[in-house]
Scaffold this active site. Structure first.
Site, PDB file in Angstrom:
ATOM      1  N   TRP A   4       0.796  -1.225   0.000  1.00 27.73           N
ATOM      2  CA  TRP A   4       0.000   0.000   0.000  1.00 27.73           C
ATOM      3  C   TRP A   4       0.827   1.273   0.000  1.00 27.73           C
ATOM      4  O   TRP A   4       0.318   2.343  -0.302  1.00 27.73           O
ATOM      5  CB  TRP A   4      -0.904   0.031   1.247  1.00 27.73           C
ATOM      6  CG  TRP A   4      -0.166  -0.217   2.525  1.00 27.73           C
ATOM      7  CD1 TRP A   4      -0.083  -1.405   3.191  1.00 27.73           C
ATOM      8  CD2 TRP A   4       0.628   0.712   3.275  1.00 27.73           C
ATOM      9  NE1 TRP A   4       0.714  -1.269   4.310  1.00 27.73           N
ATOM     10  CE2 TRP A   4       1.161   0.024   4.389  1.00 27.73           C
ATOM     11  CE3 TRP A   4       0.931   2.074   3.117  1.00 27.73           C
ATOM     12  CZ2 TRP A   4       1.987   0.642   5.330  1.00 27.73           C
ATOM     13  CZ3 TRP A   4       1.754   2.685   4.058  1.00 27.73           C
ATOM     14  CH2 TRP A   4       2.267   1.978   5.146  1.00 27.73           C
ATOM     15  N   ASN A   5       2.124   1.199   0.334  1.00 30.48           N
ATOM     16  CA  ASN A   5       2.855   2.445   0.587  1.00 30.48           C
ATOM     17  C   ASN A   5       3.192   3.221  -0.678  1.00 30.48           C
ATOM     18  O   ASN A   5       3.304   4.449  -0.643  1.00 30.48           O
ATOM     19  CB  ASN A   5       4.107   2.188   1.429  1.00 30.48           C
ATOM     20  CG  ASN A   5       5.053   1.193   0.788  1.00 30.48           C
ATOM     21  OD1 ASN A   5       4.654   0.325   0.012  1.00 30.48           O
ATOM     22  ND2 ASN A   5       6.323   1.286   1.133  1.00 30.48           N
ATOM     23  N   LYS A  31      -2.614  -8.442  -7.475  1.00 33.26           N
ATOM     24  CA  LYS A  31      -3.294  -8.377  -6.185  1.00 33.26           C
ATOM     25  C   LYS A  31      -2.736  -7.154  -5.447  1.00 33.26           C
ATOM     26  O   LYS A  31      -1.678  -7.213  -4.824  1.00 33.26           O
ATOM     27  CB  LYS A  31      -3.053  -9.651  -5.370  1.00 33.26           C
ATOM     28  CG  LYS A  31      -4.109  -9.935  -4.291  1.00 33.26           C
ATOM     29  CD  LYS A  31      -4.120  -8.937  -3.161  1.00 33.26           C
ATOM     30  CE  LYS A  31      -2.857  -8.990  -2.329  1.00 33.26           C
ATOM     31  NZ  LYS A  31      -2.895  -7.952  -1.225  1.00 33.26           N
ATOM     32  N   PRO A  32      -3.448  -6.002  -5.534  1.00 34.56           N
ATOM     33  CA  PRO A  32      -2.980  -4.830  -4.807  1.00 34.56           C
ATOM     34  C   PRO A  32      -3.316  -4.953  -3.326  1.00 34.56           C
ATOM     35  O   PRO A  32      -4.140  -5.783  -2.927  1.00 34.56           O
ATOM     36  CB  PRO A  32      -3.764  -3.687  -5.458  1.00 34.56           C
ATOM     37  CG  PRO A  32      -5.049  -4.327  -5.882  1.00 34.56           C
ATOM     38  CD  PRO A  32      -4.693  -5.738  -6.272  1.00 34.56           C
ATOM     39  N   ALA A  33      -2.695  -4.113  -2.511  1.00 35.48           N
ATOM     40  CA  ALA A  33      -3.036  -4.085  -1.095  1.00 35.48           C
ATOM     41  C   ALA A  33      -4.503  -3.718  -0.932  1.00 35.48           C
ATOM     42  O   ALA A  33      -5.037  -2.888  -1.683  1.00 35.48           O
ATOM     43  CB  ALA A  33      -2.155  -3.078  -0.364  1.00 35.48           C
ATOM     44  N   GLY A  64       6.736  -6.744  -0.116  1.00 33.57           N
ATOM     45  CA  GLY A  64       6.065  -6.734   1.173  1.00 33.57           C
ATOM     46  C   GLY A  64       7.023  -7.131   2.268  1.00 33.57           C
ATOM     47  O   GLY A  64       8.251  -7.013   2.127  1.00 33.57           O
ATOM     48  N   GLU A  72      10.936  -8.482  -3.115  1.00 31.46           N
ATOM     49  CA  GLU A  72      11.451  -7.217  -2.572  1.00 31.46           C
ATOM     50  C   GLU A  72      10.840  -7.086  -1.195  1.00 31.46           C
ATOM     51  O   GLU A  72       9.647  -6.797  -1.057  1.00 31.46           O
ATOM     52  CB  GLU A  72      11.087  -6.055  -3.497  1.00 31.46           C
ATOM     53  CG  GLU A  72      11.924  -4.810  -3.240  1.00 31.46           C
ATOM     54  CD  GLU A  72      11.324  -3.918  -2.174  1.00 31.46           C
ATOM     55  OE1 GLU A  72      11.818  -3.975  -1.019  1.00 31.46           O
ATOM     56  OE2 GLU A  72      10.373  -3.181  -2.463  1.00 31.46           O
ATOM     57  N   LEU A  73      11.680  -7.317  -0.163  1.00 28.41           N
ATOM     58  CA  LEU A  73      11.158  -7.503   1.186  1.00 28.41           C
ATOM     59  C   LEU A  73      11.548  -6.343   2.102  1.00 28.41           C
ATOM     60  O   LEU A  73      11.732  -5.229   1.643  1.00 28.41           O
ATOM     61  CB  LEU A  73      11.630  -8.856   1.726  1.00 28.41           C
ATOM     62  CG  LEU A  73      11.325 -10.051   0.799  1.00 28.41           C
ATOM     63  CD1 LEU A  73      11.899 -11.347   1.356  1.00 28.41           C
ATOM     64  CD2 LEU A  73       9.832 -10.178   0.548  1.00 28.41           C
ATOM     65  N   CYS A 132      10.304   1.178   2.315  1.00 20.50           N
ATOM     66  CA  CYS A 132      11.283   0.148   2.673  1.00 20.50           C
ATOM     67  C   CYS A 132      12.705   0.676   2.576  1.00 20.50           C
ATOM     68  O   CYS A 132      13.620   0.127   3.197  1.00 20.50           O
ATOM     69  CB  CYS A 132      11.096  -1.090   1.800  1.00 20.50           C
ATOM     70  SG  CYS A 132      11.113  -0.755   0.037  1.00 20.50           S
ATOM     71  N   GLU A 145      12.247  -2.517  11.680  1.00 22.44           N
ATOM     72  CA  GLU A 145      11.841  -1.519  10.686  1.00 22.44           C
ATOM     73  C   GLU A 145      10.712  -0.669  11.271  1.00 22.44           C
ATOM     74  O   GLU A 145       9.671  -1.195  11.664  1.00 22.44           O
ATOM     75  CB  GLU A 145      11.376  -2.220   9.405  1.00 22.44           C
ATOM     76  CG  GLU A 145      11.126  -1.270   8.253  1.00 22.44           C
ATOM     77  CD  GLU A 145      10.852  -1.998   6.951  1.00 22.44           C
ATOM     78  OE1 GLU A 145      11.029  -1.378   5.877  1.00 22.44           O
ATOM     79  OE2 GLU A 145      10.460  -3.188   6.986  1.00 22.44           O
ATOM     80  N   SER A 155      16.351   5.403  -5.416  1.00 17.61           N
ATOM     81  CA  SER A 155      15.423   4.800  -6.377  1.00 17.61           C
ATOM     82  C   SER A 155      15.476   5.499  -7.727  1.00 17.61           C
ATOM     83  O   SER A 155      15.421   6.732  -7.794  1.00 17.61           O
ATOM     84  CB  SER A 155      13.993   4.857  -5.827  1.00 17.61           C
ATOM     85  OG  SER A 155      13.913   4.220  -4.579  1.00 17.61           O
TER      86      SER A 155
END
Length: 471
Positions: free
Chosen positions: A145-146, A169-171, A223, A245-246, A279, A374, A434
């Site tokens: 969602w972020n 599958k979006p948040a 996630g 990507e965690l 993240c 985190e 990024s």
């Protein structure tokens, strides 16, 4: 609000999935809550569309993505308003996300026509070797969602460029942006069945349905590390190609010779972009003991001057995504205070709801949970350091390794530290890492594979080799 939804979203109906504005708690839309049957139907559509889309010339696929980039750019204000509605993101952050997200479509379009291959004589002679690529197949994209736009375009752009079709599958907190992007892709010329969005509150059931379907050959997930571990276990059952990507726990290092004004500016971006809900956010600040007081004063003053409020108010920081997120951040801060940390600076914020004040902490124990976990919120714990050896031990003393930041006047020292840092990305004298043109991803338990750059496209391709008799 209604006009924005009408302009951006395809028609929808259904019940069960309420989408709320975290700044107010008000429901802004209600969607059908996707089921495993819906997930299976989405794969049916994607599988039907796959042969034709995979056979579409790369230039034609690129043209679709370039048109999608143009549409996103033209509708940037509306898309940013939609992101702010369902995510709570501040206006400037939302606009920046739209630009960043659109750039993944542009970059993927440029890479679509540059897929590598090879033709050589074999070393032993008598044959020729042809090495080529093909799309991996139907790709399942699971996003958080972020960054509700960028996390989708960073996956869907290269997947579609490679010739894959996708199920998304979006948040459950932010499905509207996903639906808006799917509509833009179809408007840009993508076959409607090539992109399929399944909003749901039951993420486990939907994703499990995809992981059991032999036609789904790729999973790209962004996630938490915990969920990533479970998905990797599921992927092992069918040996599904995965990109993960965690979580992150980015160190932000300030050396004694750093330009403290530049370090402060970099820290403000690295820490408070999206209210710290990233993240790649700077999670723990390691500042040399000789400059820790001065840096704290500069950074603290800038933090205390931040404005917190809803989108449309001009505020720089929006709400956290949920009251549960607020409680989690607050628990980390209280734990640090109980162990002797102190709040040196704090910005005012609305009370109650999903608001949390941007906060700077000093005298934080190096092993406090606010350092080792985190945070995912606007809190900056500062730890002083003196020796290079001690610093590197703290920097690498985590199971995670996504991003890191180093500020120093000695570029050679900064590069040596960067090379020794166990992280997939290091920002040196800048607070942003990024970029759509470069590989995004981490090491250790921060993930597997890379998104963006040339690697982003390869993640959705299989290599194929032909050995041709040449006698």
């Amino acid at each position: 609000m209604t006009s924005i939804l009408d302009r951006l979203l395809p028609p929808w109906s259904g019940a069960g999935l309420d989408v709320a504005d975290p700044a107010t708690g008000h429901v802004i839309a209600t969607l059908a809550d996707g089921t495993p049957a819906d997930a299976a139907a989405a794969v049916d559509r994607a599988a039907r569309a796959l042969p034709a889309w995979a056979a579409t010339p790369a230039r034609a696929r690129a043209d679709v993505l370039l048109r999608a980039y143009a549409l996103m750019t033209d509708r940037a204000a509306d898309l940013a308003a939609l992101i702010s509605l369902e995510n709570g993101k501040a206006d400037a952050d939302a606009l920046a996300e739209v630009a960043y997200a659109a750039d993944f479509f542009r970059w993927a379009a440029e890479e679509a026509v540059r897929s590598d291959g090879d033709f050589t004589a074999t070393p032993a002679g008598g044959a020729r070797a042809i090495v080529t690529t093909r799309p991996v197949g139907v790709a399942a994209l699971v996003t958080p969602w972020n960054f509700p736009a960028a996390m989708i375009t960073r996956k869907a752009g290269p997947a579609l460029a490679a010739g894959c079709t996708v199920v998304v599958k979006p948040a459950s907190e932010t499905p509207l942006t996903a639906l808006a992007l799917a509509r833009i892709l179809v408007e840009a010329g993508l076959p409607a069945d090539a992109v399929n969005v399944v909003p749901t509150r039951d993420a486990g059931a939907v994703v499990t349905q995809w992981m059991r379907d032999d036609r789904v050959r790729k999973l790209s997930f962004t996630g938490s590390t915990g969920v990533g571990r479970r998905l990797l276990a599921q992927a092992a059952g069918r040996v599904v190609n995965t990109s993960m990507e965690l979580g992150g726990n980015a160190p932000f290092v300030v050396a004694a010779d750093a330009d403290l004004a530049a370090a402060t500016a970099g820290a403000m971006v690295a820490k408070f972009r999206n209210g710290g809900q990233a993240c790649t956010a700077a999670n723990r600040f390691y500042v040399h003991a000789d400059v820790v007081e001065e840096f704290t004063a500069l950074f603290g003053a800038a933090t205390a001057a931040l404005t917190v409020g809803p989108a449309g108010s001009g505020a720089q920081i929006g709400p956290l995504i949920s009251t549960r997120a607020v409680a989690g951040v607050d628990a980390l801060v209280r734990g640090a205070l109980d162990r002797g940390a102190r709040i040196t600076h704090r910005a005012p914020a609305p009370s109650g709801g999903c608001w949390y004040p941007p906060t700077v902490l000093r005298d934080v124990p190096a092993d406090a949970e606010v350092v080792t976990e985190e945070i995912f919120g606007p809190v900056a714990p500062i730890v002083a350091w003196r020796t290079d050896e001690g610093l590197l031990g703290m920097v690498n003393g985590t199971e995670l390794g996504l991003a890191a930041y180093v500020f120093s006047g000695d570029l050679r020292w900064a590069l040596k530290l960067a090379e020794a840092t166990e992280a997939g990305m290091v920002g040196i004298n800048r607070g942003v890492v990024s970029d759509a043109a470069y590989p995004f991803g981490g090491v250790k338990q921060s993930g597997i594979g890379r998104e963006g750059g040339r690697e982003g496209l390869r993640a959705f391709q299989e290599t194929q080799y032909f050995s041709v008799d040449w006698s």
